[in-house]
Motif scaffolding. Structure first.
Motif, PDB file in Angstrom:
ATOM      1  N   SER A  86       0.812  -1.222   0.000  1.00  0.00           N
ATOM      2  CA  SER A  86       0.000   0.000   0.000  1.00  0.00           C
ATOM      3  C   SER A  86       0.845   1.272   0.000  1.00  0.00           C
ATOM      4  O   SER A  86       0.381   2.320  -0.439  1.00  0.00           O
ATOM      5  N   SER A  87       2.081   1.189   0.473  1.00  0.00           N
ATOM      6  CA  SER A  87       2.947   2.373   0.528  1.00  0.00           C
ATOM      7  C   SER A  87       3.790   2.576  -0.728  1.00  0.00           C
ATOM      8  O   SER A  87       4.563   3.529  -0.805  1.00  0.00           O
ATOM      9  N   CYS A  88       3.629   1.722  -1.730  1.00  0.00           N
ATOM     10  CA  CYS A  88       4.456   1.795  -2.939  1.00  0.00           C
ATOM     11  C   CYS A  88       4.196   3.071  -3.722  1.00  0.00           C
ATOM     12  O   CYS A  88       3.041   3.465  -3.914  1.00  0.00           O
ATOM     13  N   ARG A  89       5.240   3.681  -4.219  1.00  0.00           N
ATOM     14  CA  ARG A  89       5.079   4.895  -5.023  1.00  0.00           C
ATOM     15  C   ARG A  89       4.475   4.586  -6.393  1.00  0.00           C
ATOM     16  O   ARG A  89       4.039   5.480  -7.095  1.00  0.00           O
ATOM     17  N   PHE A  90       4.452   3.298  -6.766  1.00  0.00           N
ATOM     18  CA  PHE A  90       3.867   2.883  -8.038  1.00  0.00           C
ATOM     19  C   PHE A  90       2.522   2.165  -7.851  1.00  0.00           C
ATOM     20  O   PHE A  90       2.029   1.515  -8.763  1.00  0.00           O
ATOM     21  N   LEU A  91       1.922   2.319  -6.668  1.00  0.00           N
ATOM     22  CA  LEU A  91       0.612   1.731  -6.400  1.00  0.00           C
ATOM     23  C   LEU A  91      -0.398   2.295  -7.399  1.00  0.00           C
ATOM     24  O   LEU A  91      -0.495   3.508  -7.553  1.00  0.00           O
ATOM     25  N   PRO A  92      -1.126   1.417  -8.089  1.00  0.00           N
ATOM     26  CA  PRO A  92      -2.119   1.915  -9.051  1.00  0.00           C
ATOM     27  C   PRO A  92      -3.228   2.710  -8.351  1.00  0.00           C
ATOM     28  O   PRO A  92      -3.463   2.539  -7.157  1.00  0.00           O
ATOM     29  N   SER A  93      -3.901   3.545  -9.118  1.00  0.00           N
ATOM     30  CA  SER A  93      -5.026   4.306  -8.572  1.00  0.00           C
ATOM     31  C   SER A  93      -6.095   3.336  -8.089  1.00  0.00           C
ATOM     32  O   SER A  93      -6.143   2.172  -8.503  1.00  0.00           O
ATOM     33  N   SER A  94      -6.959   3.804  -7.221  1.00  0.00           N
ATOM     34  CA  SER A  94      -7.944   2.937  -6.577  1.00  0.00           C
ATOM     35  C   SER A  94      -8.820   2.192  -7.584  1.00  0.00           C
ATOM     36  O   SER A  94      -9.201   1.043  -7.336  1.00  0.00           O
ATOM     37  N   GLU A  95      -9.126   2.792  -8.724  1.00  0.00           N
ATOM     38  CA  GLU A  95      -9.973   2.102  -9.708  1.00  0.00           C
ATOM     39  C   GLU A  95      -9.210   1.042 -10.499  1.00  0.00           C
ATOM     40  O   GLU A  95      -9.813   0.224 -11.190  1.00  0.00           O
ATOM     41  N   ASN A  96      -7.893   1.039 -10.379  1.00  0.00           N
ATOM     42  CA  ASN A  96      -7.066   0.079 -11.124  1.00  0.00           C
ATOM     43  C   ASN A  96      -6.390  -0.961 -10.239  1.00  0.00           C
ATOM     44  O   ASN A  96      -5.402  -1.583 -10.655  1.00  0.00           O
ATOM     45  N   ARG A  97      -6.903  -1.177  -9.041  1.00  0.00           N
ATOM     46  CA  ARG A  97      -6.296  -2.163  -8.148  1.00  0.00           C
ATOM     47  C   ARG A  97      -7.366  -2.933  -7.386  1.00  0.00           C
ATOM     48  O   ARG A  97      -8.495  -2.470  -7.251  1.00  0.00           O
ATOM     49  N   ILE A  98      -6.959  -4.114  -6.910  1.00  0.00           N
ATOM     50  CA  ILE A  98      -7.829  -4.980  -6.115  1.00  0.00           C
ATOM     51  C   ILE A  98      -7.101  -5.286  -4.813  1.00  0.00           C
ATOM     52  O   ILE A  98      -5.931  -5.697  -4.832  1.00  0.00           O
ATOM     53  N   TYR A  99      -7.795  -5.104  -3.715  1.00  0.00           N
ATOM     54  CA  TYR A  99      -7.214  -5.374  -2.397  1.00  0.00           C
ATOM     55  C   TYR A  99      -7.056  -6.877  -2.207  1.00  0.00           C
ATOM     56  O   TYR A  99      -7.986  -7.652  -2.422  1.00  0.00           O
ATOM     57  N   LEU A 100      -5.872  -7.295  -1.793  1.00  0.00           N
ATOM     58  CA  LEU A 100      -5.595  -8.712  -1.545  1.00  0.00           C
ATOM     59  C   LEU A 100      -5.679  -9.080  -0.074  1.00  0.00           C
ATOM     60  O   LEU A 100      -6.009 -10.204   0.271  1.00  0.00           O
ATOM     61  N   GLY A 101      -5.320  -8.137   0.805  1.00  0.00           N
ATOM     62  CA  GLY A 101      -5.346  -8.406   2.231  1.00  0.00           C
ATOM     63  C   GLY A 101      -4.092  -7.918   2.915  1.00  0.00           C
ATOM     64  O   GLY A 101      -3.248  -7.241   2.326  1.00  0.00           O
ATOM     65  N   SER A 102      -3.968  -8.311   4.160  1.00  0.00           N
ATOM     66  CA  SER A 102      -2.846  -7.920   5.013  1.00  0.00           C
ATOM     67  C   SER A 102      -1.963  -9.149   5.235  1.00  0.00           C
ATOM     68  O   SER A 102      -2.453 -10.184   5.698  1.00  0.00           O
ATOM     69  N   PHE A 103      -0.682  -9.027   4.906  1.00  0.00           N
ATOM     70  CA  PHE A 103       0.232 -10.170   4.950  1.00  0.00           C
ATOM     71  C   PHE A 103       1.586  -9.760   5.531  1.00  0.00           C
ATOM     72  O   PHE A 103       1.983  -8.605   5.473  1.00  0.00           O
ATOM     73  N   TYR A 104       2.294 -10.752   6.038  1.00  0.00           N
ATOM     74  CA  TYR A 104       3.642 -10.524   6.572  1.00  0.00           C
ATOM     75  C   TYR A 104       4.692 -10.415   5.466  1.00  0.00           C
ATOM     76  O   TYR A 104       5.694  -9.740   5.631  1.00  0.00           O
ATOM     77  N   THR A 105       4.465 -11.120   4.352  1.00  0.00           N
ATOM     78  CA  THR A 105       5.455 -11.115   3.271  1.00  0.00           C
ATOM     79  C   THR A 105       4.777 -10.922   1.924  1.00  0.00           C
ATOM     80  O   THR A 105       3.584 -11.224   1.759  1.00  0.00           O
ATOM     81  N   CYS A 106       5.564 -10.479   0.957  1.00  0.00           N
ATOM     82  CA  CYS A 106       5.030 -10.335  -0.392  1.00  0.00           C
ATOM     83  C   CYS A 106       4.684 -11.702  -0.972  1.00  0.00           C
ATOM     84  O   CYS A 106       3.741 -11.822  -1.761  1.00  0.00           O
ATOM     85  N   GLN A 107       5.402 -12.743  -0.570  1.00  0.00           N
ATOM     86  CA  GLN A 107       5.105 -14.082  -1.097  1.00  0.00           C
ATOM     87  C   GLN A 107       3.704 -14.533  -0.695  1.00  0.00           C
ATOM     88  O   GLN A 107       2.985 -15.129  -1.490  1.00  0.00           O
ATOM     89  N   GLU A 108       3.311 -14.216   0.532  1.00  0.00           N
ATOM     90  CA  GLU A 108       1.942 -14.535   0.964  1.00  0.00           C
ATOM     91  C   GLU A 108       0.926 -13.794   0.094  1.00  0.00           C
ATOM     92  O   GLU A 108      -0.103 -14.360  -0.292  1.00  0.00           O
ATOM     93  N   ALA A 109       1.208 -12.540  -0.209  1.00  0.00           N
ATOM     94  CA  ALA A 109       0.303 -11.738  -1.034  1.00  0.00           C
ATOM     95  C   ALA A 109       0.241 -12.267  -2.462  1.00  0.00           C
ATOM     96  O   ALA A 109      -0.842 -12.367  -3.049  1.00  0.00           O
ATOM     97  N   VAL A 110       1.383 -12.625  -3.017  1.00  0.00           N
ATOM     98  CA  VAL A 110       1.420 -13.190  -4.369  1.00  0.00           C
ATOM     99  C   VAL A 110       0.651 -14.509  -4.396  1.00  0.00           C
ATOM    100  O   VAL A 110      -0.127 -14.774  -5.317  1.00  0.00           O
TER     101      VAL A 110
END
Length: 73
Positions: free
Chosen positions: A22-46
């Motif tokens: 969520s803090s990424c400077r390249f995070l897409p605008s709200s209409e161009n992204r889907i929330y995945l959840g809260s995770f400890y690692t990026c691998q969990e999110a992927v």
């Protein structure tokens, strides 16, 4: 500490759908992204993105800038 993750709805030029913190400077605008959840690692999110979008699983990748440990192409 857990972080919030999103997947970009739009494919990159190489065909990948990127997972971002969520803090990424390249995070897409709200209409161009889907929330995945809260995770400890990026691998969990992927992994969650691949579970939610099985047809695109081979094209889901971590962002080079915020999820570099999961960036594969």
């Amino acid at each position: 500490m857990k972080k919030e993750y999103y997947i970009n709805k739009n494919q990159q030029s190489n065909g990948d759908y990127e997972v971002h913190e969520s803090s990424c400077r390249f995070l897409p605008s709200s209409e161009n992204r889907i929330y995945l959840g809260s995770f400890y690692t990026c691998q969990e999110a992927v992994n969650e993105a691949k579970r939610l979008f099985p047809a695109q699983r081979n094209n889901i990748n971590g962002c080079y800038y915020c999820s570099n440990a999961c960036h594969t192409s």
